[in-house]
Scaffold this motif. Sequence first.
Motif, PDB file in Angstrom:
ATOM      1  N   ALA A  92       0.854  -1.189   0.000  1.00 19.10           N
ATOM      2  CA  ALA A  92       0.000   0.000   0.000  1.00 19.10           C
ATOM      3  C   ALA A  92       0.889   1.238   0.000  1.00 19.10           C
ATOM      4  O   ALA A  92       2.010   1.203   0.509  1.00 19.10           O
ATOM      5  CB  ALA A  92      -0.922   0.007   1.219  1.00 19.10           C
ATOM      6  N   SER A  93       0.395   2.309  -0.582  1.00 22.84           N
ATOM      7  CA  SER A  93       1.152   3.557  -0.601  1.00 22.84           C
ATOM      8  C   SER A  93       0.561   4.610   0.317  1.00 22.84           C
ATOM      9  O   SER A  93       1.217   5.607   0.630  1.00 22.84           O
ATOM     10  CB  SER A  93       1.244   4.104  -2.036  1.00 22.84           C
ATOM     11  OG  SER A  93      -0.025   4.152  -2.658  1.00 22.84           O
ATOM     12  N   ARG A  94      -0.672   4.389   0.792  1.00 21.80           N
ATOM     13  CA  ARG A  94      -1.334   5.414   1.602  1.00 21.80           C
ATOM     14  C   ARG A  94      -0.655   5.626   2.944  1.00 21.80           C
ATOM     15  O   ARG A  94      -0.784   6.698   3.536  1.00 21.80           O
ATOM     16  CB  ARG A  94      -2.805   5.059   1.795  1.00 21.80           C
ATOM     17  CG  ARG A  94      -3.079   3.858   2.685  1.00 21.80           C
ATOM     18  CD  ARG A  94      -4.556   3.522   2.786  1.00 21.80           C
ATOM     19  NE  ARG A  94      -5.054   3.030   1.502  1.00 21.80           N
ATOM     20  CZ  ARG A  94      -5.009   1.749   1.139  1.00 21.80           C
ATOM     21  NH1 ARG A  94      -4.489   0.847   1.958  1.00 21.80           N
ATOM     22  NH2 ARG A  94      -5.474   1.360  -0.031  1.00 21.80           N
ATOM     23  N   ASP A 109      -1.501   2.372  -4.761  1.00 21.09           N
ATOM     24  CA  ASP A 109      -2.950   2.479  -4.571  1.00 21.09           C
ATOM     25  C   ASP A 109      -3.624   2.930  -5.861  1.00 21.09           C
ATOM     26  O   ASP A 109      -4.725   2.483  -6.197  1.00 21.09           O
ATOM     27  CB  ASP A 109      -3.275   3.465  -3.446  1.00 21.09           C
ATOM     28  CG  ASP A 109      -2.800   2.953  -2.083  1.00 21.09           C
ATOM     29  OD1 ASP A 109      -2.432   1.768  -1.995  1.00 21.09           O
ATOM     30  OD2 ASP A 109      -2.795   3.742  -1.128  1.00 21.09           O
ATOM     31  N   ASN A 122      -3.461  -0.078  -8.325  1.00 20.03           N
ATOM     32  CA  ASN A 122      -4.435  -1.112  -7.982  1.00 20.03           C
ATOM     33  C   ASN A 122      -5.865  -0.681  -8.292  1.00 20.03           C
ATOM     34  O   ASN A 122      -6.771  -1.511  -8.359  1.00 20.03           O
ATOM     35  CB  ASN A 122      -4.314  -1.460  -6.497  1.00 20.03           C
ATOM     36  CG  ASN A 122      -4.872  -2.830  -6.174  1.00 20.03           C
ATOM     37  OD1 ASN A 122      -5.031  -3.685  -7.043  1.00 20.03           O
ATOM     38  ND2 ASN A 122      -5.203  -3.048  -4.909  1.00 20.03           N
TER      39      ASN A 122
END
Length: 357
Positions: free
Chosen positions: A144-146, A237, A240
């Motif tokens: 995840a990048s968040r 994110d 995806n």
Amino acid sequence: MRRLPTLTLFLGLALALGTAAQAQQPRPVTPRGPLEAAELNHIRVFKRASPSVVHITTLAYQRDFFSLNVSEVPRGTGSGFIWDEAGHIVTNFHVIQGANAAKVTLADQSSYEAELVGAFEDRDLAVLRIKAPRDKLAPIPLGASRDLQVGQQVYAIGNPFGLDQTLTTGIVSALNREIESMNRRTIRGAVQTDAAINPGNSGGPLLDSAGRLIGVNTSIYSPSGASAGIGFAIPVDEVNRVVPRLIKDGRFIRPALGVTAGSAQLAQALRLPKGVALVGVSEGGPADRAGLKPFRRDRSGRILAGDVITAVDGQAVADLDDMLTLLENRQVGEKVTLTVWNGGKSRQIAATLGSSD
């Protein structure tokens, strides 16, 4: 007594030859202790992720001047990674842009012809597909990048200058950068890294210390064209969100309102607030059905006041690019609430999104 100098010379020569013979022997290896924890993790990440990284060679058709025979010749190279066991390969749009065909080489050096599944130029993403045995397809682990933080360890694997399976390391240098796509649309939320990224790395994965995908390496900032320690990756994110829709539909269908936006010069000249000043509303489209009106001229040439969209579902939009980015997170047929400014007054309008097609 006279033979002593000769004997001394002989003994000296023998000693010298013995020393020279000793010098020609391999030196003993100095034992080392265990590898450092950081080194062990570098090795672990590479072993885990490298089977998922591919080398992409794009091809172009070339016609022989004399025989008029058509052949395929290499056009450029880039990187990509295996998305799933169905053979989908993710890369940058600019890696395959303008190519007539592409070949994908896996980590075991087996190669396959690739077909284009879909592309979304606004986010510089493309999906290819190869027909390879499932046991050769190792989908990359997804992260995840968040929740990324500046200072985290990152790894890039790709094919810089055609040198496949190259690992470079660095950190997350900054978050939420803005970069331009090939059609000059803004890609927001880009991850900045100092991991060495060079031509040929494009489309390859940026990984976290657990070996999970956190971004797609897409561009560098460099006056020389080589790595200057400032590289950018499209956040995972975003990847995806886009890739499954490219696989499903072959294209990214953006929800739309059916409007045409005025220029920044128009907004400045009319002293309008930040937002999307409408200069066109498609007849029968979502905006038209919601009652939005564009700026226009009457018969005498005077400008008649129109609407300015200043927010979508309460999120402020400064320009058209802002609004398009917000709409990409919605679905066709979904209802949104628009904040609309006109003549110094704001109002809320409900609209049902249509298709950008």
